[in-house]
Design a protein around this motif. Sequence first.
Motif, PDB file in Angstrom:
ATOM      1  N   VAL A 211      62.404  -9.333-165.445  1.00 43.58           N
ATOM      2  CA  VAL A 211      61.532 -10.145-164.592  1.00 43.58           C
ATOM      3  C   VAL A 211      60.076  -9.997-165.007  1.00 43.58           C
ATOM      4  N   HIS A 212      59.636  -8.743-165.223  1.00 42.24           N
ATOM      5  CA  HIS A 212      58.229  -8.493-165.529  1.00 42.24           C
ATOM      6  C   HIS A 212      57.998  -7.875-166.906  1.00 42.24           C
ATOM      7  N   SER A 213      59.037  -7.713-167.688  1.00 43.64           N
ATOM      8  CA  SER A 213      58.858  -7.212-169.053  1.00 43.64           C
ATOM      9  C   SER A 213      60.056  -7.621-169.905  1.00 43.64           C
ATOM     10  N   SER A 214      59.804  -7.765-171.199  1.00 42.22           N
ATOM     11  CA  SER A 214      60.874  -8.043-172.165  1.00 42.22           C
ATOM     12  C   SER A 214      60.759  -7.029-173.290  1.00 42.22           C
ATOM     13  N   GLU A 215      61.905  -6.478-173.700  1.00 41.58           N
ATOM     14  CA  GLU A 215      61.921  -5.454-174.749  1.00 41.58           C
ATOM     15  C   GLU A 215      62.706  -5.953-175.951  1.00 41.58           C
ATOM     16  N   LEU A 216      62.126  -5.778-177.136  1.00 40.23           N
ATOM     17  CA  LEU A 216      62.766  -6.186-178.381  1.00 40.23           C
ATOM     18  C   LEU A 216      63.082  -4.948-179.215  1.00 40.23           C
ATOM     19  N   SER A 217      64.320  -4.856-179.682  1.00 40.08           N
ATOM     20  CA  SER A 217      64.728  -3.791-180.602  1.00 40.08           C
ATOM     21  C   SER A 217      65.383  -4.437-181.809  1.00 40.08           C
ATOM     22  N   VAL A 218      65.023  -3.963-182.999  1.00 44.92           N
ATOM     23  CA  VAL A 218      65.549  -4.537-184.238  1.00 44.92           C
ATOM     24  C   VAL A 218      66.128  -3.417-185.099  1.00 44.92           C
ATOM     25  N   TYR A 219      67.372  -3.605-185.535  1.00 44.19           N
ATOM     26  CA  TYR A 219      68.044  -2.617-186.383  1.00 44.19           C
ATOM     27  C   TYR A 219      68.387  -3.227-187.736  1.00 44.19           C
ATOM     28  N   TYR A 220      68.325  -2.379-188.747  1.00 46.00           N
ATOM     29  CA  TYR A 220      68.795  -2.767-190.075  1.00 46.00           C
ATOM     30  C   TYR A 220      69.237  -1.497-190.800  1.00 46.00           C
ATOM     31  N   GLY A 221      70.439  -1.551-191.384  1.00 47.55           N
ATOM     32  CA  GLY A 221      70.934  -0.393-192.121  1.00 47.55           C
ATOM     33  C   GLY A 221      71.018   0.865-191.287  1.00 47.55           C
ATOM     34  N   ASP A 222      71.490   0.752-190.056  1.00 49.58           N
ATOM     35  CA  ASP A 222      71.684   1.895-189.139  1.00 49.58           C
ATOM     36  C   ASP A 222      70.393   2.414-188.517  1.00 49.58           C
ATOM     37  N   SER A 223      69.234   1.928-188.918  1.00 49.88           N
ATOM     38  CA  SER A 223      67.989   2.509-188.409  1.00 49.88           C
ATOM     39  C   SER A 223      67.172   1.492-187.620  1.00 49.88           C
ATOM     40  N   LEU A 224      66.423   2.003-186.655  1.00 46.99           N
ATOM     41  CA  LEU A 224      65.545   1.171-185.834  1.00 46.99           C
ATOM     42  C   LEU A 224      64.321   0.771-186.651  1.00 46.99           C
ATOM     43  N   GLN A 225      64.128  -0.531-186.812  1.00 46.05           N
ATOM     44  CA  GLN A 225      62.994  -1.040-187.581  1.00 46.05           C
ATOM     45  C   GLN A 225      61.817  -1.414-186.686  1.00 46.05           C
ATOM     46  N   LEU A 226      62.123  -1.767-185.437  1.00 45.27           N
ATOM     47  CA  LEU A 226      61.055  -2.230-184.543  1.00 45.27           C
ATOM     48  C   LEU A 226      61.466  -2.042-183.092  1.00 45.27           C
ATOM     49  N   ALA A 227      60.545  -1.507-182.294  1.00 42.87           N
ATOM     50  CA  ALA A 227      60.679  -1.458-180.831  1.00 42.87           C
ATOM     51  C   ALA A 227      59.381  -2.038-180.292  1.00 42.87           C
ATOM     52  N   SER A 228      59.482  -3.122-179.546  1.00 46.35           N
ATOM     53  CA  SER A 228      58.263  -3.822-179.134  1.00 46.35           C
ATOM     54  C   SER A 228      58.415  -4.398-177.729  1.00 46.35           C
ATOM     55  N   SER A 229      57.338  -4.304-176.967  1.00 50.93           N
ATOM     56  CA  SER A 229      57.298  -4.935-175.647  1.00 50.93           C
ATOM     57  C   SER A 229      56.707  -6.337-175.811  1.00 50.93           C
ATOM     58  N   ILE A 230      57.415  -7.342-175.317  1.00 49.78           N
ATOM     59  CA  ILE A 230      57.027  -8.741-175.497  1.00 49.78           C
ATOM     60  C   ILE A 230      56.342  -9.248-174.232  1.00 49.78           C
ATOM     61  N   PRO A 231      55.172  -9.905-174.364  1.00 49.84           N
ATOM     62  CA  PRO A 231      54.405 -10.303-173.172  1.00 49.84           C
ATOM     63  C   PRO A 231      54.900 -11.554-172.446  1.00 49.84           C
ATOM     64  N   ILE A 232      56.110 -12.014-172.740  1.00 51.38           N
ATOM     65  CA  ILE A 232      56.693 -13.152-172.012  1.00 51.38           C
ATOM     66  C   ILE A 232      57.993 -12.675-171.381  1.00 51.38           C
ATOM     67  N   CYS A 233      58.151 -12.939-170.087  1.00 56.86           N
ATOM     68  CA  CYS A 233      59.333 -12.451-169.358  1.00 56.86           C
ATOM     69  C   CYS A 233      59.795 -13.501-168.359  1.00 56.86           C
ATOM     70  N   GLY A 234      60.814 -13.157-167.584  1.00 56.31           N
ATOM     71  CA  GLY A 234      61.383 -14.109-166.631  1.00 56.31           C
ATOM     72  C   GLY A 234      60.393 -14.632-165.619  1.00 56.31           C
ATOM     73  N   ASP A 235      59.425 -13.806-165.238  1.00 57.29           N
ATOM     74  CA  ASP A 235      58.409 -14.194-164.265  1.00 57.29           C
ATOM     75  C   ASP A 235      57.598 -15.395-164.749  1.00 57.29           C
ATOM     76  N   HIS A 236      57.331 -15.474-166.053  1.00 51.90           N
ATOM     77  CA  HIS A 236      56.572 -16.600-166.605  1.00 51.90           C
ATOM     78  C   HIS A 236      57.333 -17.914-166.436  1.00 51.90           C
ATOM     79  N   PHE A 237      58.647 -17.889-166.674  1.00 52.86           N
ATOM     80  CA  PHE A 237      59.467 -19.085-166.505  1.00 52.86           C
ATOM     81  C   PHE A 237      59.388 -19.584-165.060  1.00 52.86           C
ATOM     82  N   THR A 238      59.515 -18.639-164.122  1.00 52.06           N
ATOM     83  CA  THR A 238      59.513 -19.009-162.702  1.00 52.06           C
ATOM     84  C   THR A 238      58.161 -19.567-162.269  1.00 52.06           C
ATOM     85  N   LYS A 239      57.081 -18.925-162.683  1.00 55.72           N
ATOM     86  CA  LYS A 239      55.742 -19.402-162.306  1.00 55.72           C
ATOM     87  C   LYS A 239      55.437 -20.771-162.906  1.00 55.72           C
ATOM     88  N   ASP A 240      55.934 -21.019-164.118  1.00 52.92           N
ATOM     89  CA  ASP A 240      55.755 -22.342-164.726  1.00 52.92           C
ATOM     90  C   ASP A 240      56.395 -23.424-163.864  1.00 52.92           C
TER      91      ASP A 240
END
Length: 399
Positions: A211-240
Motif C-alpha cells: 500500500v505504502h511501499s514497493s520492494e524490488l529484488s533481483v537475482y542472477y546466478g544464485d546471488s542478489l544483484q539489487l534490493a531497492s525500494s520503489i517510490p510507486i505503490c498501491g496508494d498512488h493508484f488509489t489516489k489517482d
Amino acid sequence: MEEKPNYAAGLDAGSLHTRFVMGVLEPSGLRLIGFGETESEGWVKGRIADQRAASESILRAVREAELKAQAIAESAVAGVGGPTVRGANSRAAIEVGRKREIEHRDVTRAIERASRVQLHEDRMMLQACLQDFVVDDHPGHRDPRGMIASRIEANMHLVTASVQEHECLVTAMNQAHLAAQETVYEGIAACYAAILPEERREGIALLDIGVHSSELSVYYGDSLQLASSIPICGDHFTKDIARGLCTTYEDAVRLKEEYGCAVLGLTADNSLIEVPSREERGAREAPRRLLNQILEARAEELFRLIRRELARVGMDQALMGGIVLCGGGARLNGMCDMAERVLNCQARNGLALGIRDWPEEIDDPVWTTAAGLMMYSAKLKSRQQAQQRAAGFLGRMLR
C-alpha cells in the motif's frame, strides 16, 4: 522421550494489514499450522507512528494464528521494508601473500571486510548478501576455497535500514510478547516463498507492491544483484482514481478492486460504472475506460521505473526467469500484462511454494511475504537444530 515440536513463524506487519503465520518443522518439510490477519493500527505512510497500537495489531494476528495452531508462538522472523530500506554494492580485497591454496579463513576475511562499511548514525546493516569472488583478477567464482591464488576479492550487496524504524518494529513485537528471531528485507523474504533456487540462476526479479511501499529484488546466478525500494505503490493508484473521478479514497479502493484493470482492452472498457460522489449528491456514471486509463498510466510509470532500476545493474535484458509480482498491488487485473509489455519478459503472480497444508483461502500474493518469513525462520531453526545435534553427539563421544 518425545521431541519438542520445532515451530517457525513469520510476521509481515504493514501499514494496512498485519499477517502472522506459524508452521512446524517435520521430517517431510515445513507444514503450516496457523495463520492470523488483522487491520493494522498505529501506522502512517509505511512507518510506525504509534508503537502501542502497532503492538496491539501484532498481538491480535498472533493470537488468531495461535488459536488455529493450538500452540504458542515465542518468536518470529519479521519483515522490514519501506522507503528507508536501501541496497548498495560493496567490494573488498585481501592479499593472501605468495600463491597458495585459498582457505576458509581467507574467504571469511574477504566477506567481513566487504561487509564492514561506514554507515550514517541512523543506519544499520539489515543483510549482507554475497554475490561472488574475484580470484587473481578472474571474476565469477562462488566458492574459491581450494583454488591457488595470491589475492581474492568479495563482491557483496548490502541492505541497510533505518535504526529508529527497525527498533520501533522490534519493540512493538516485544510488547506483543514476541521475540524477534531475526529481521529480513521483505523483498528477499518474498523470494524465499515464490521463487525456486533454479529460477534465481536464470535471472529473475520480484516486485512486492504494498500500500505504502514497493520492494524490488533481483537475482542472477544464485546471488542478489539489487534490493531497492520503489517510490510507486498501491496508494498512488488509489489516489489517482480519487482525483480523476472526484470520489473519496475509500470509494476509489472499491472501484479499483471491482472494476480496475492496468491495461486498456482487457475488460469491457465501453461499459459504465457507478461512481459515488464526495458530497451526498447521489451516485453518477463514468466510463470504465476512464478508470482504466488512469490505472494504465500509473502502471506503465511503475514498470518504466523498474526497467530503469534493472538497467542500473545491467539486468534489463537478462531476466530469463521473468518478473514475479506479489503484495496487494499484484491483485490488480492486467498488472502482469503491463509488466510483460514494458519489461519484455514473462510475468506471473508470486504465490507461496513448498509449504504443506497451505490453504486455498490464503493462496494469494498478499500472503507471499509472510510465507517467506516463516520459511526463513524454518531455515534458521533447522540450522540451529543441526548444530545442537552435532554438539550432543560430540558430547556423548567425549564422555
